[in-house]
Design a protein around this motif. Structure first.
Motif, PDB file in Angstrom:
ATOM      1  N   LYS A   1       9.586  -9.375  -4.854  1.00 28.36           N
ATOM      2  CA  LYS A   1       8.978  -8.712  -3.710  1.00 28.36           C
ATOM      3  C   LYS A   1       9.928  -8.574  -2.527  1.00 28.36           C
ATOM      4  CE  LYS A   1       4.733  -7.845  -5.061  1.00 28.36           C
ATOM      5  NZ  LYS A   1       4.195  -6.467  -5.071  1.00 28.36           N
TER       6      LYS A   1
ATOM      7  N   LEU B   1      -2.648  -4.905   4.615  1.00 30.50           N
ATOM      8  CA  LEU B   1      -3.157  -6.265   4.792  1.00 30.50           C
ATOM      9  C   LEU B   1      -2.031  -7.235   5.122  1.00 30.50           C
ATOM     10  CD1 LEU B   1      -5.757  -6.532   1.878  1.00 30.50           C
ATOM     11  CD2 LEU B   1      -6.262  -6.517   4.315  1.00 30.50           C
ATOM     12  N   TYR B   2      -0.901  -7.041   4.465  1.00 31.36           N
ATOM     13  CA  TYR B   2       0.271  -7.876   4.721  1.00 31.36           C
ATOM     14  C   TYR B   2       0.764  -7.681   6.149  1.00 31.36           C
ATOM     15  CZ  TYR B   2       5.227  -9.188   4.438  1.00 31.36           C
ATOM     16  OH  TYR B   2       6.473  -9.706   4.679  1.00 31.36           O
TER      17      TYR B   2
ATOM     18  N   TYR C   1       2.515 -13.208   2.330  1.00 28.18           N
ATOM     19  CA  TYR C   1       2.066 -12.397   1.185  1.00 28.18           C
ATOM     20  C   TYR C   1       1.091 -13.180   0.314  1.00 28.18           C
ATOM     21  CZ  TYR C   1       2.329 -10.032  -3.341  1.00 28.18           C
ATOM     22  OH  TYR C   1       2.007  -9.428  -4.533  1.00 28.18           O
TER      23      TYR C   1
ATOM     24  N   SER D   1      -7.802  -2.485   5.751  1.00 28.27           N
ATOM     25  CA  SER D   1      -8.257  -3.127   4.517  1.00 28.27           C
ATOM     26  C   SER D   1      -8.096  -2.148   3.375  1.00 28.27           C
ATOM     27  CB  SER D   1      -9.730  -3.556   4.641  1.00 28.27           C
ATOM     28  OG  SER D   1     -10.550  -2.420   4.846  1.00 28.27           O
TER      29      SER D   1
ATOM     30  N   THR E   1      -2.567 -13.579   1.598  1.00 25.66           N
ATOM     31  CA  THR E   1      -3.466 -12.439   1.424  1.00 25.66           C
ATOM     32  C   THR E   1      -4.141 -12.445   0.068  1.00 25.66           C
ATOM     33  OG1 THR E   1      -1.668 -11.019   0.606  1.00 25.66           O
ATOM     34  CG2 THR E   1      -2.070 -11.038   2.987  1.00 25.66           C
ATOM     35  N   LYS E   2      -3.588 -13.205  -0.882  1.00 20.76           N
ATOM     36  CA  LYS E   2      -4.137 -13.251  -2.242  1.00 20.76           C
ATOM     37  C   LYS E   2      -5.135 -14.387  -2.437  1.00 20.76           C
ATOM     38  CE  LYS E   2      -1.245 -10.022  -3.656  1.00 20.76           C
ATOM     39  NZ  LYS E   2      -1.683  -8.693  -4.112  1.00 20.76           N
TER      40      LYS E   2
ATOM     41  N   ASN F   1      -5.543  -1.924   1.265  1.00 24.90           N
ATOM     42  CA  ASN F   1      -4.167  -1.666   0.900  1.00 24.90           C
ATOM     43  C   ASN F   1      -3.364  -2.945   1.107  1.00 24.90           C
ATOM     44  OD1 ASN F   1      -1.258  -0.823   1.439  1.00 24.90           O
ATOM     45  ND2 ASN F   1      -2.133   1.103   0.747  1.00 24.90           N
ATOM     46  N   HIS F   2      -2.609  -3.374   0.090  1.00 17.56           N
ATOM     47  CA  HIS F   2      -1.906  -4.651   0.160  1.00 17.56           C
ATOM     48  C   HIS F   2      -0.840  -4.648   1.256  1.00 17.56           C
ATOM     49  CE1 HIS F   2      -3.908  -6.356  -3.251  1.00 17.56           C
ATOM     50  NE2 HIS F   2      -3.564  -5.351  -4.027  1.00 17.56           N
TER      51      HIS F   2
END
Length: 325
Positions: A290, A51-52, A317, A45, A320-321, A47-48
């Motif tokens: 991306k 998490l991805y 991706y 957790s 996660t948002k 860090n994007h």
């Protein structure tokens, strides 16, 4: 009686070791970036990218078999190879570069439980071997976690260039590629998740994909289907109103004179709802920014497959948002 000299250097040097947790000056261990859960898995957790990677690995583990063949060498499971492939496209690296980068990443190696990093040709062969039906299964698994029934859906298409050579030398030698891959998608306006996609070699007009895409999104029972003037044809409007039971939000062309649904479209057109079509342009921007808008696969089959994979990775991706209820 001899009293203990608690102030002596000998007593201090061999006393109980204290840390910041004893003084409540540091967060508990379970709130750190990498924490060990009860079942032994490392939770990521903060860090994007981590998490991805966690999201891709968990979904791949639920949808893909551990090994593609009973007689394989059983060194690396398919979910782990799929996660490395997702990180390759997310970081826009080559097969060689992602393997070199994985060798320096202790956190990802611990999370994937990899003692050795696979050779770059292993990831390349896995990309060629994996079926496109598994992409759709993964996409359905992601969409099932969100409420998408009864929303507004937007349609549009964009091109992904096919080029792996240097543009300067291709230009001076007059060997630039004029063909591209046409990626047609349908998104939910509120969540900006890709509900349906079709990929073919371009150039192709958007109306070539429209009817099939509209029939595929019928299960979501949309209220409005939003598209630009390129979709202003009587068969497309008829498909939206009669087969899907939705209202079309398509601007009318200036030369339109015939057709029942085309002539009546100004009465149901809502400019406020049509402005939400900008969300699909935002989705294409994120996919190309991306995951790269240029395909580096040499054959047309792999180039189409690479584009479909980018659509699936975008949903990972995007998920996660979005906060899940």
């Amino acid at each position: 009686m001899i009293s203990k000299k608690t102030f002596s250097p000998y007593h201090i040097l061999f006393s109980r070791q204290l840390n910041l947790l004893d003084f409540e000056c540091e967060k508990p261990l379970e709130n750190c970036l990498n924490r060990q859960s009860k079942n032994g898995n490392i939770e990521l957790s903060g860090n994007h990218m981590l998490l991805y990677a966690e999201k891709v690995y968990n979904y791949a583990k639920a949808c893909l078999n551990d090994y593609s063949n009973y007689f394989s060498n059983h060194l690396y499971t398919q979910p782990k190879l799929f996660t490395i492939l997702a990180l390759k496209m997310y970081s826009k690296m080559t097969y060689r570069e992602i393997i070199e980068w994985m060798q320096l990443s202790d956190k990802l190696l611990k999370f994937l439980r990899l003692k050795t990093v696979p050779h770059y040709t292993t990831i390349q062969k896995f990309f060629k071997r994996i079926s496109e039906t598994s992409f759709k299964e993964l996409n359905k698994k992601i969409l099932s976690k969100f409420t998408l029934i009864g929303g507004n859906i937007a349609l549009d298409g964009s091109g992904f260039t096919n080029d792996y050579a240097d543009k300067y030398f291709a230009k001076i030698r007059r060997k630039e590629r004029k063909s591209y891959v046409k990626n047609h998608i349908a998104i939910n306006v509120n969540t900006q998740l890709i509900l349906d996609y079709q990929v073919q070699r371009g150039p192709r007009h958007d109306t070539h994909f429209a009817k099939q895409s509209i029939r595929n999104i019928k299960i979501y029972k949309p209220h409005y289907i939003i598209a630009d003037k390129a979709y202003d044809t009587e068969p497309i409007r008829k498909c939206i109103n009669e087969e899907v039971g939705a209202f079309d939000q398509i601007p009318l062309k200036t030369r339109a004179k015939n057709g029942h649904y085309r002539t009546n479209s100004p009465t149901i057109f809502r400019p406020k709802i049509y402005r939400k079509r900008n969300n699909i342009e935002c989705v294409f921007s994120v996919v190309k920014r991306k995951f790269n808008g240029t395909n580096h696969s040499r054959s047309l089959k792999l180039s189409n497959k690479e584009t479909k994979l980018k659509n699936t990775f975008y949903n990972f991706y995007r998920s996660t948002k979005i906060p899940q209820k």
